[in-house]
Design a protein around this motif. Structure first.
Motif, PDB file in Angstrom:
ATOM      1  N   ASN A  86       0.792  -1.222   0.000  1.00  0.00           N
ATOM      2  CA  ASN A  86       0.000   0.000   0.000  1.00  0.00           C
ATOM      3  C   ASN A  86       0.826   1.273   0.000  1.00  0.00           C
ATOM      4  O   ASN A  86       0.495   2.239   0.676  1.00  0.00           O
ATOM      5  N   LEU A  87       1.902   1.274  -0.771  1.00  0.00           N
ATOM      6  CA  LEU A  87       2.631   2.532  -0.963  1.00  0.00           C
ATOM      7  C   LEU A  87       1.784   3.426  -1.860  1.00  0.00           C
ATOM      8  O   LEU A  87       0.916   2.952  -2.582  1.00  0.00           O
ATOM      9  N   PHE A  88       2.056   4.726  -1.809  1.00  0.00           N
ATOM     10  CA  PHE A  88       1.293   5.652  -2.645  1.00  0.00           C
ATOM     11  C   PHE A  88       1.974   5.750  -4.007  1.00  0.00           C
ATOM     12  O   PHE A  88       3.055   6.331  -4.115  1.00  0.00           O
ATOM     13  N   PRO A  89       1.369   5.205  -5.056  1.00  0.00           N
ATOM     14  CA  PRO A  89       2.088   5.072  -6.328  1.00  0.00           C
ATOM     15  C   PRO A  89       2.379   6.401  -7.015  1.00  0.00           C
ATOM     16  O   PRO A  89       3.250   6.466  -7.869  1.00  0.00           O
TER      17      PRO A  89
END
Lengths: 249, 407
Positions: free
Chosen positions: A96-99
């Motif tokens: 769930n990194l912020f792409p």
């Protein structure tokens, strides 16, 4: 690992219950986690272990029972929830990194907006953390350009940037290719040795044996059994635990 | 290089073409017949069209009515105000191109080129003698020069100019409207005199600029947990999406005055602006909502777990990603909005398409063999096409640029 744990509980859960409609997902879960303790939660899928860990920072709402994190009681008051979330870092199965943000921006976002730190201060801290997880050279890349193992290490750095007192790991290695599991586990081991209070949902029994102070076995929303790795691996009390261990070991 | 012999290519390009023709067009006898027939038909159509295009005298109608086409019945002695606005836009486009480079600079270059070409063509235009100082060629070439100057200045200022430029863009819209409409020292030009490309541009740019924030708010409102806000947004979106634009325009033009007291007179261009904006916002809201829904739930969870509050989560995490995901759809919607503004003709406003009709029905062209409607409509179509094509190409470029390092 017991030498740096003291007796003071940082997480207290008393009779936590949760229902999804008719489905009873958590049944009277009661657990106390001491400061600096590393607790591994295991159990078959659908046993409620992820649901349980997610109630601790209110990603899932519990309907009955008490949860107290670092002296703050989890209520519907948004201020309490936010206070608890500031104290707990979470690492997800799917990273769930912020792409749309670079690695550096991913890590500095919350310190800047939530802790109100300066950009400079946050970036220095982020660099330090990236060095700790061994990927400082990737700081200006986007998450999509990194391997799964690297992404998960960034996610750990991102959670640590908020300087949490508790780290929650929700199956952090389950979505990784086998050869990348080790690099993530190494970071987690280092973190455990540093005295962080950790709750890990994981199937990595090698990791559990090596660093856990306590293993909690859950099934059908209940805690079936808990004890030191020694007790659980060598002399499990419960039939269900024996069966589970025989299947995954 | 070892496979070279197996897939050896003939080096003579003529041979390549010949082989290609043989393989694709003349591989069987019936394909050969079809190919010959189609080529003959295409030749016939093209030669007729080109012959007409080059020999027709009808262009004179467009040339004589250029001012009408571009600004409608806007008073000739005030046209300098519109030229001033165009010059301001030219300078801003140029500066932005210099500062941001990449896609923006390509846009600036394109804009400058179009202005230069028009400027050179303008030497052949009949001068209506009303604007002795700023003739069309001087104005157009001057604006092109402003674009170039802007690019040069922008690339020198670089980073430092970003914030002031963004502020200038935000201020441009109200200032442009103020200059065009008048007041504060300038004589007021009533909106019923606005027409042609000017009106089309004002309606569509207002529609795009104003419907964007409104649509985003509606999309967020529709996903809200508060029942009243959610209910209102759902009702609004479904109501507007359930009726054609023409209906909304009619409502704004004819029904609104019935409900308002006699003293309150809302200008008809303003009413059309409001109608177009409200209409477009409902569609935009659904597109943005689609983008928001396409995001994995983990994004919000990660943001909330980090302690970001709901507003921060929306502004920093979900909305930027959702908007990126729907850029192509939004641009598509803006293109159709731009073209849909031609519907205002039915409520009595004379936009670009309306002006075309005015031009080719002028008494002057009554005796012109075959009329001049083909030429006029072709020019109008070309203008619409240039804008739509620019928008669609730009969106494609933005998409390509953003797919780099982004999964």
């Amino acid at each position: 690992m017991a030498e740096h744990t003291n007796q003071e509980p940082i997480i207290i859960c008393e009779g936590v219950n949760k229902w999804y409609g008719e489905f009873h997902a958590l049944r009277d879960v009661t657990i106390r986690v001491r400061r600096g303790e590393v607790v591994v939660i295991c159990g078959p899928s659908g046993s409620g272990k992820s649901t349980f860990i997610r109630t601790i920072n209110r990603l899932e709402e519990h309907q009955r029972g008490t949860i107290i994190v670092d002296g703050i009681e989890m209520t519907n008051d948004i201020r309490n929830i936010d206070a608890i979330r500031r104290e707990t870092g979470m690492v997800f199965q799917q990273f769930n990194l912020f792409p749309h943000l670079t690695v550096m921006q991913n890590i500095t976002l919350a310190p800047i907006w939530v802790r109100k730190k300066t950009r400079k201060e946050s970036e220095a801290k982020a660099k330090e953390l990236l060095e700790r997880v061994g990927i400082v050279e990737q700081a200006q890349k986007f998450p999509g350009q990194l391997s799964g193992g690297q992404q998960q290490r960034v996610a750990i750095a991102r959670a640590l940037a908020m300087e949490p007192r508790i780290m929650l790991f929700d199956e952090p290695t389950s979505a990784l290719d086998p050869e990348m599991v080790k690099e993530v586990l190494d970071v987690m081991k280092e973190l455990a040795r540093g005295g962080m209070t950790m709750l890990c949902v994981t199937h990595e029994m090698g990791f559990a044996r090596e660093v856990a102070d306590r293993i909690v076995f859950m099934d059908r929303g209940q805690i079936m059994e808990e004890g030191t790795p020694e007790q659980i691996f060598t002399a499990p009390q419960h039939e269900r635990t024996k069966l589970f261990l025989s299947q995954i070991l | 290089m070892t496979t070279e012999s197996a897939h050896a290519r003939p080096t003579n390009p003529a041979m390549v073409i010949w082989d290609w023709l043989r393989q694709n067009l003349f591989n069987t006898w019936y394909n050969s017949i079809i190919s010959v027939l189609i080529v003959a038909l295409l030749f016939q159509l093209l030669s007729t069209f080109l012959g007409w295009l080059l020999t027709t005298q009808g262009w004179v109608a467009v040339l004589k009515n250029l001012r009408l086409l571009f600004v409608g019945r806007y008073p000739a002695d005030q046209v300098w105000r519109i030229e001033l606005v165009v010059a301001m836009i030219a300078l801003l486009v140029g500066l932005s191109g210099g500062v941001w480079k990449g896609i923006v600079r390509n846009l600036a270059t394109g804009f400058g080129l179009i202005l230069s070409v028009l400027g050179l063509l303008a030497f052949t235009f009949p001068n209506d003698g009303l604007n002795p100082f700023i003739t069309p060629p001087i104005f157009l070439l001057g604006s092109a020069a402003l674009v170039a100057l802007g690019v040069w200045g922008g690339s020198r200022l670089a980073e430092a100019a970003r914030i002031p430029l963004l502020i200038s863009w935000v201020l441009l819209y109200p200032i442009a409207i103020l200059i065009i409409r008048g007041g504060v020292g300038l004589p007021i030009v009533e909106t019923n005199l606005w027409g042609g490309l000017l009106l089309t541009m004002i309606l569509s740019s207002s529609g795009i600029i104003l419907s964007f924030p409104l649509g985003v708010l509606l999309a967020l409102g529709r996903r809200s947990n508060l029942p009243i806000i959610k209910g209102f947004c759902v009702a609004y979106i479904e109501l507007i999406r359930g009726v054609p634009l023409v209906t909304v325009l009619f409502m704004a033009q004819l029904m609104l005055p019935l409900f308002l007291p006699d003293q309150v007179r809302i200008d008809s261009v303003l009413r059309a602006m409001v109608a177009v904006t409200l209409f477009s916002a409902a569609y935009l809201a659904e597109n943005v909502r689609g983008g928001l829904q396409s995001l994995p739930r983990g994004q919000t969870e990660a943001a909330r777990a980090l302690g970001l509050n709901p507003v921060q989560t929306t502004l920093l995490i979900t909305l930027p990603q959702a908007l990126r995901a729907v850029i192509p759809v939004l641009v598509g919607q803006f293109i159709s909005l731009f073209k849909d503004t031609s519907l205002v003709v039915i409520v009595g406003l004379i936009d670009l398409l309306g002006i075309a009709r005015t031009i080719y029905s002028q008494a002057e062209w009554k005796d012109f063999t075959g009329g001049v409607w083909r030429e006029t409509l072709l020019v109008v179509a070309l203008i619409y096409w240039i804008f739509s094509f620019t928008m669609s190409r730009t969106s494609k470029k933005i998409e390509e640029k953003m797919s780099v390092g982004y999964r």
